[in-house]
Design a protein around this motif. Structure first.
Motif, PDB file in Angstrom:
ATOM      1  N   ASN A 212      -5.190 -37.159  20.234  1.00  7.69           N
ATOM      2  CA  ASN A 212      -5.776 -38.479  19.671  1.00  7.69           C
ATOM      3  C   ASN A 212      -5.183 -38.796  18.251  1.00  7.69           C
ATOM      4  OD1 ASN A 212      -8.221 -38.812  21.512  1.00  7.69           O
ATOM      5  ND2 ASN A 212      -8.502 -36.767  20.803  1.00  7.69           N
ATOM      6  N   VAL A 213      -4.420 -37.984  17.693  1.00  8.28           N
ATOM      7  CA  VAL A 213      -4.080 -38.278  16.128  1.00  8.28           C
ATOM      8  C   VAL A 213      -2.535 -38.198  16.030  1.00  8.28           C
ATOM      9  CG1 VAL A 213      -4.216 -37.443  13.848  1.00  8.28           C
ATOM     10  CG2 VAL A 213      -6.135 -37.502  15.299  1.00  8.28           C
ATOM     11  N   ALA A 214      -1.913 -36.984  16.622  1.00  9.09           N
ATOM     12  CA  ALA A 214      -0.593 -36.815  16.493  1.00  9.09           C
ATOM     13  C   ALA A 214       0.311 -37.547  17.254  1.00  9.09           C
ATOM     14  CB  ALA A 214      -0.189 -35.390  16.589  1.00  9.09           C
ATOM     15  N   HIS A 215       0.972 -38.449  16.902  1.00 10.20           N
ATOM     16  CA  HIS A 215       1.572 -39.515  18.012  1.00 10.20           C
ATOM     17  C   HIS A 215       3.119 -39.402  17.475  1.00 10.20           C
ATOM     18  CE1 HIS A 215      -2.042 -41.159  19.452  1.00 10.20           C
ATOM     19  NE2 HIS A 215      -2.428 -41.428  18.331  1.00 10.20           N
ATOM     20  N   ASP A 216       3.464 -38.523  16.725  1.00  9.91           N
ATOM     21  CA  ASP A 216       4.909 -38.375  16.380  1.00  9.91           C
ATOM     22  C   ASP A 216       5.081 -36.769  15.820  1.00  9.91           C
ATOM     23  OD1 ASP A 216       5.062 -37.836  13.037  1.00  9.91           O
ATOM     24  OD2 ASP A 216       3.331 -39.756  13.414  1.00  9.91           O
ATOM     25  N   GLY A 217       6.440 -36.541  16.049  1.00  8.45           N
ATOM     26  CA  GLY A 217       6.930 -35.109  15.913  1.00  8.45           C
ATOM     27  C   GLY A 217       6.290 -34.679  14.335  1.00  8.45           C
ATOM     28  N   VAL A 218       6.591 -35.389  13.474  1.00  7.47           N
ATOM     29  CA  VAL A 218       6.368 -34.713  11.984  1.00  7.47           C
ATOM     30  C   VAL A 218       4.838 -34.477  11.917  1.00  7.47           C
ATOM     31  CG1 VAL A 218       6.277 -35.544   9.615  1.00  7.47           C
ATOM     32  CG2 VAL A 218       8.181 -36.294  10.993  1.00  7.47           C
ATOM     33  N   ALA A 219       3.866 -35.337  12.495  1.00  5.50           N
ATOM     34  CA  ALA A 219       2.544 -35.042  12.321  1.00  5.50           C
ATOM     35  C   ALA A 219       2.070 -33.836  13.242  1.00  5.50           C
ATOM     36  CB  ALA A 219       1.774 -36.192  12.741  1.00  5.50           C
ATOM     37  N   GLN A 220       2.745 -33.643  14.286  1.00  7.98           N
ATOM     38  CA  GLN A 220       2.579 -32.277  14.984  1.00  7.98           C
ATOM     39  C   GLN A 220       2.939 -31.031  14.255  1.00  7.98           C
ATOM     40  OE1 GLN A 220       4.328 -32.836  18.862  1.00  7.98           O
ATOM     41  NE2 GLN A 220       2.894 -34.318  19.422  1.00  7.98           N
ATOM     42  N   PHE A 221       4.357 -31.294  13.460  1.00  4.58           N
ATOM     43  CA  PHE A 221       4.749 -29.994  12.898  1.00  4.58           C
ATOM     44  C   PHE A 221       4.019 -29.701  11.645  1.00  4.58           C
ATOM     45  CE2 PHE A 221       7.606 -28.480   9.582  1.00  4.58           C
ATOM     46  CZ  PHE A 221       8.096 -27.362  10.486  1.00  4.58           C
ATOM     47  N   VAL A 222       3.790 -30.598  10.963  1.00  2.00           N
ATOM     48  CA  VAL A 222       2.699 -30.256   9.773  1.00  2.00           C
ATOM     49  C   VAL A 222       1.483 -29.929  10.022  1.00  2.00           C
ATOM     50  CG1 VAL A 222       1.732 -31.613   7.732  1.00  2.00           C
ATOM     51  CG2 VAL A 222       4.066 -32.306   8.287  1.00  2.00           C
ATOM     52  N   PHE A 223       0.677 -30.426  11.178  1.00  2.00           N
ATOM     53  CA  PHE A 223      -0.483 -30.071  11.708  1.00  2.00           C
ATOM     54  C   PHE A 223      -0.367 -28.254  12.032  1.00  2.00           C
ATOM     55  CE2 PHE A 223      -3.215 -28.683  15.426  1.00  2.00           C
ATOM     56  CZ  PHE A 223      -4.271 -28.749  14.819  1.00  2.00           C
ATOM     57  N   VAL A 224       0.702 -28.114  12.834  1.00  2.00           N
ATOM     58  CA  VAL A 224       0.821 -26.483  13.088  1.00  2.00           C
ATOM     59  C   VAL A 224       0.939 -25.740  12.017  1.00  2.00           C
ATOM     60  CG1 VAL A 224       2.350 -24.986  14.420  1.00  2.00           C
ATOM     61  CG2 VAL A 224       1.805 -27.151  15.573  1.00  2.00           C
ATOM     62  N   LEU A 225       1.867 -26.148  10.930  1.00  2.00           N
ATOM     63  CA  LEU A 225       2.188 -25.458   9.776  1.00  2.00           C
ATOM     64  C   LEU A 225       1.115 -25.074   9.128  1.00  2.00           C
ATOM     65  CD1 LEU A 225       4.991 -24.401   9.199  1.00  2.00           C
ATOM     66  CD2 LEU A 225       5.092 -26.189   7.467  1.00  2.00           C
ATOM     67  N   ALA A 226       0.303 -26.269   8.815  1.00  6.44           N
ATOM     68  CA  ALA A 226      -1.033 -26.146   7.935  1.00  6.44           C
ATOM     69  C   ALA A 226      -1.847 -25.242   8.615  1.00  6.44           C
ATOM     70  CB  ALA A 226      -1.710 -27.410   7.773  1.00  6.44           C
ATOM     71  N   THR A 227      -2.157 -25.437  10.031  1.00  6.42           N
ATOM     72  CA  THR A 227      -3.091 -24.490  10.343  1.00  6.42           C
ATOM     73  C   THR A 227      -2.894 -23.106  10.635  1.00  6.42           C
ATOM     74  OG1 THR A 227      -3.633 -26.445  12.145  1.00  6.42           O
ATOM     75  CG2 THR A 227      -4.334 -24.354  12.849  1.00  6.42           C
ATOM     76  N   VAL A 228      -1.612 -22.686  10.882  1.00  5.53           N
ATOM     77  CA  VAL A 228      -1.057 -21.317  10.831  1.00  5.53           C
ATOM     78  C   VAL A 228      -1.567 -20.662   9.658  1.00  5.53           C
ATOM     79  CG1 VAL A 228       0.970 -19.833  11.007  1.00  5.53           C
ATOM     80  CG2 VAL A 228       0.475 -21.623  12.583  1.00  5.53           C
ATOM     81  N   PHE A 229      -0.842 -21.314   8.678  1.00  4.62           N
ATOM     82  CA  PHE A 229      -1.220 -20.641   7.129  1.00  4.62           C
ATOM     83  C   PHE A 229      -2.471 -20.569   6.611  1.00  4.62           C
ATOM     84  CE2 PHE A 229       3.218 -21.442   7.186  1.00  4.62           C
ATOM     85  CZ  PHE A 229       3.939 -20.298   6.984  1.00  4.62           C
ATOM     86  N   ALA A 230      -3.500 -21.526   7.009  1.00 12.21           N
ATOM     87  CA  ALA A 230      -4.800 -21.588   6.699  1.00 12.21           C
ATOM     88  C   ALA A 230      -5.448 -20.280   7.353  1.00 12.21           C
ATOM     89  CB  ALA A 230      -5.484 -22.758   7.295  1.00 12.21           C
ATOM     90  N   ILE A 231      -5.175 -20.116   8.782  1.00 15.76           N
ATOM     91  CA  ILE A 231      -5.559 -19.214   9.523  1.00 15.76           C
ATOM     92  C   ILE A 231      -5.161 -17.839   8.934  1.00 15.76           C
ATOM     93  CG2 ILE A 231      -5.459 -17.593  11.527  1.00 15.76           C
ATOM     94  CD1 ILE A 231      -5.630 -20.332  13.055  1.00 15.76           C
ATOM     95  N   ALA A 232      -3.991 -17.650   8.421  1.00 11.94           N
ATOM     96  CA  ALA A 232      -3.442 -16.424   7.872  1.00 11.94           C
ATOM     97  C   ALA A 232      -4.163 -16.344   6.381  1.00 11.94           C
ATOM     98  CB  ALA A 232      -1.844 -16.699   7.460  1.00 11.94           C
ATOM     99  N   ALA A 233      -4.348 -17.354   5.621  1.00 10.38           N
ATOM    100  CA  ALA A 233      -5.203 -17.299   4.478  1.00 10.38           C
ATOM    101  C   ALA A 233      -6.511 -16.557   4.595  1.00 10.38           C
ATOM    102  CB  ALA A 233      -4.976 -18.331   3.669  1.00 10.38           C
ATOM    103  N   LEU A 234      -7.097 -16.850   5.440  1.00  9.15           N
ATOM    104  CA  LEU A 234      -8.570 -16.574   5.867  1.00  9.15           C
ATOM    105  C   LEU A 234      -8.765 -14.902   6.465  1.00  9.15           C
ATOM    106  CD1 LEU A 234      -9.879 -19.665   7.508  1.00  9.15           C
ATOM    107  CD2 LEU A 234     -10.589 -18.886   5.126  1.00  9.15           C
ATOM    108  N   SER A 235      -7.669 -14.543   6.728  1.00  9.19           N
ATOM    109  CA  SER A 235      -7.583 -13.103   7.260  1.00  9.19           C
ATOM    110  C   SER A 235      -8.499 -12.081   6.423  1.00  9.19           C
ATOM    111  CB  SER A 235      -6.343 -12.666   7.633  1.00  9.19           C
ATOM    112  OG  SER A 235      -5.506 -12.421   6.554  1.00  9.19           O
TER     113      SER A 235
END
Length: 689
Positions: A212-235
């Motif tokens: 519904n949101v990520a319609h281009d490669g940049v948005a997908q890449f940034v979403f993955v990057l932000a999610t991974v490091f947010a999860i790591a920070a909450l460990s």
């Protein structure tokens, strides 16, 4: 001169680092050593404890930490989930071996030989059991990530690291006096919530975002990057460490990021070009040889730690030969993957240092252990991984098949993008064949203008293939109608598959004069793939394959099933097989032998006529329906199968749908002659008048 060191100019520092990243593989390659060794040595020589050219400031710490988490994330991301599921017991067995052997022997060394008290001895022993997948990028570049030894090592990593970090949490809490009756319940509950939220909740959120949101490669890449490091920070909230969070995030994203797609290429490129080299340089900067001048104790601790880690990790890897039946090269590869010490080791030692359990000699011994393990491990992975790769390449193919040359019919840029994504996913990268985007221009007085427009369309879609590092050869064809142009181009290109978009219904003109699909099916010597893609392919949860009776007896069945299994492997989705013959164990075994490996789930039908009702009942959101198309006169030809694609399209109007018409090979086919014109992405369009 020392007044100007270390260099503080950020532009100059980045220029030096970029130069090191460029030269390290070149220089080390002359001695047939992995490039990461050069980066480690460069960090040690240029770092603050040697020449002092570069300071290990916050930038190196930041990018180094990102690089470490990137390694753990990409290692989990590249796991073949079907292989991991098949060999999950191997991962558990090795994880327990590589934890218990080092911690058992390490406890003896720390307590008896080095004289530590029990809390310090247990904590030091736990550092020997953990490891970091620092050498995984080497295995990835060698193309052996789907070898069961690599999968076992990666799966075992999360087990041994988690156990080692639990030991760290318990020792640290007991030293501070925080271990009470509720400690274990709090730890178990927080870890369960943390792991469950990642493995269950993250795929749901990510699938919604990609749809519904990520319609281009940049948005997908940034979403993955932000999610991974947010999860790591909450460990830390869950009593774990960021490397575990990054690994779990990779497992959660595994089914949503195709292994050979554009997004995966961007993730790998960013890590290998920037973040991982920074991590290697930052590790090299930690070494301080000056501490060894302080006395015999420093030498004794350092040598004991280095020897213990080498011996115990070697014993754990060698145990895979009698226990798991691995070859010598596989055991040595597991050793190279499980040897490197980095984040978990350093974290445990620094916690022990802050608690007063360790002194400077242990810290420096840990740093020397990290450096030695990070120098030895790449050599082992490169040498024995290369041997496994060469042995796999020398194995004869099970079935001799013609080169896979995929032709994709492109009408508009928007319509072509999902079809090209499909072509990339079903393409066999080992064959290194290009994809042929094809635009057909109908003969008319405006053909010249239409050809120019077609070339602009092709130029846009070729960029999509280039981003995925897939060679492309765009083709423009002038013909009297679309079907004739596609068939003529297919023959001249010797295409093995043709992918076209399909609405799922016929227009009044096609009902009277015949549809494009009917005309395309007149040529029986290629595989035709009709695609109606209503959702992004990476959000697919399951593949529902409808297989008519006797389809497995057709000559092109193996090639058609290979397309489905390759798609399933890339998407990490299981294949549910709806067929009367689905319960036949011999058929199931024969289908499993067709490469690549994918998870097949038989769903036998009492009658083939019930297939449509079963598909309606079983279909759920996120399912991709694949119908084995029935060619007129084929062994699988019958009324229900011929009408099934249209019935699925009408009754499951929101479902993604593929119809695969298998080729009927003929012996008169001559070998394909590769002209080499498509060796690089983005070649000049070919035009026939």
């Amino acid at each position: 001169m020392t007044d100007h060191l270390p260099i503080n100019n950020p532009v100059l520092v980045f220029a030096i680092v970029a130069t090191l990243i460029l030269l390290a593989p070149i220089v080390m390659g002359r001695w047939r050593l992995p490039g990461m060794i050069g980066l480690l040595l460069a960090g040690a020589i240029l770092g603050p404890n040697a020449l002092g050219v570069l300071a290990r400031d916050q930038s190196f710490v930041l990018f180094g930490t990102v690089g470490l988490l990137y390694i753990m994330f990409t290692a989990a991301l590249e796991i073949d989930m079907a292989v991991l599921k098949r060999y999950r017991l191997h991962s558990v067995a090795f994880g327990l071996l590589t934890f218990s052997i080092p911690i058992g022997i390490g406890l003896f060394v720390a307590r008896v030989l080095l004289g530590f008290d029990w809390p310090a001895a247990i904590l030091l022993a736990s550092t020997f059991s953990s490891h970091t997948l620092l050498t995984y990028p080497i295995a990835s570049r060698l193309g052996i990530t789907r070898n069961q030894a690599v999968t076992t090592a990666v799966g075992g990593t999360i087990i041994t690291d988690t156990l080692a970090l639990l030991v760290l949490a318990v020792i640290a809490s007991s030293t501070r006096g925080e271990v009470d009756d509720l400690f274990w319940y709090r730890l178990a509950f927080s870890l369960a919530v943390y792991v469950g939220a990642i493995l269950i909740g993250l795929p749901i959120v990510a699938r919604w975002f990609f749809r519904n949101v990520a319609h281009d490669g940049v948005a997908q890449f940034v979403f993955v990057l932000a999610t991974v490091f947010a999860i790591a920070a909450l460990s830390h909230v869950a009593g774990s460490e960021p490397i575990v969070g990054a690994f779990l995030a990779g497992l959660a994203f595994n089914r949503l990021i195709p292994h050979h797609g554009t997004l995966m290429n961007r993730i790998q490129f960013t890590g290998e070009a920037l973040f991982i080299p920074f991590f290697l340089l930052s590790v090299g900067m930690l070494l301080d040889l000056g501490i060894f001048l302080g006395g015999l104790r420093a030498w004794l601790v350092a040598i004991a730690m280095v020897v213990t880690i080498l011996v115990t990790k070697w014993l754990a890897a060698e145990a895979t030969r009698p226990v798991l039946g691995y070859s010598r090269d596989q055991a040595r590869l597991v050793f190279g993957l499980s040897l490197p010490q980095a984040a978990a080791t350093l974290a445990a030692v620094m916690v022990g240092y802050d608690l007063g359990l360790f002194d400077d000699t242990v810290v420096n011994g840990a740093i020397l252990t990290i450096l030695v393990s990070c120098v030895v491990a790449p050599v082992m992975v490169d040498r024995h991984g290369r041997a496994l790769a060469l042995a796999a390449a020398a194995e004869p193919a099970e079935v001799a098949v013609a080169p896979q040359r995929i032709v994709v019919a492109c009408s508009t840029t928007a319509a072509a993008r999902p079809l090209l994504e499909l072509a990339v996913l079903i393409r066999d990268p080992a064959q290194q064949q290009p994809v042929f985007p094809l635009t057909v221009v109908e003969e008319s007085a405006h053909s010249a203008a239409d050809v120019a427009q077609a070339e602009r369309t092709l130029a846009a879609v070729v960029g999509q293939l280039s981003a995925a590092e897939v060679p492309a050869q765009p083709v423009t064809r002038i013909a009297f109608n679309t079907a004739t142009g596609i068939l003529h181009a297919r023959r001249e290109l010797r295409g093995s598959e043709v992918v076209i978009g399909w609405r799922g219904r016929a227009t009044p003109h096609e009902l009277f004069f015949g549809s494009t699909v009917e005309q395309l099916l007149r040529d029986r010597h290629y595989t035709l793939v009709l695609a109606r893609l209503t959702e992004p392919l990476n959000t697919c949860r399951r593949i529902l394959l409808a297989l008519p009776p006797h389809a497995e007896r057709e000559e092109g069945f193996a090639a058609a099933l290979a397309i489905v299994k390759r798609l399933a492997q890339q998407l990490g989705a299981p294949v549910t097989l709806f067929a009367q013959q689905a319960g036949d164990e011999r058929l199931h075994a024969a289908m499993q032998r067709i490469k690549p490996v994918a998870e097949l789930r038989p769903a036998p039908l009492a009658r083939w006529a019930d297939v449509m009702a079963t598909l309606r009942a079983q279909h759920a959101d996120g399912d991709l329906v694949v119908v084995y198309g029935v060619r007129p006169g084929g062994l699988a030809a019958e009324a229900v199968g011929a009408a099934l694609p249209h019935r699925v399209a009408e009754q499951l109007h929101a479902a993604g749908l593929l119809v695969i018409y298998a080729a009927e090979p003929h012996p008169q086919d001559e070998p394909v002659v590769d002209t080499g014109e498509a060796a690089e992405p983005g070649g000049a369009p070919i035009r026939w008048a």
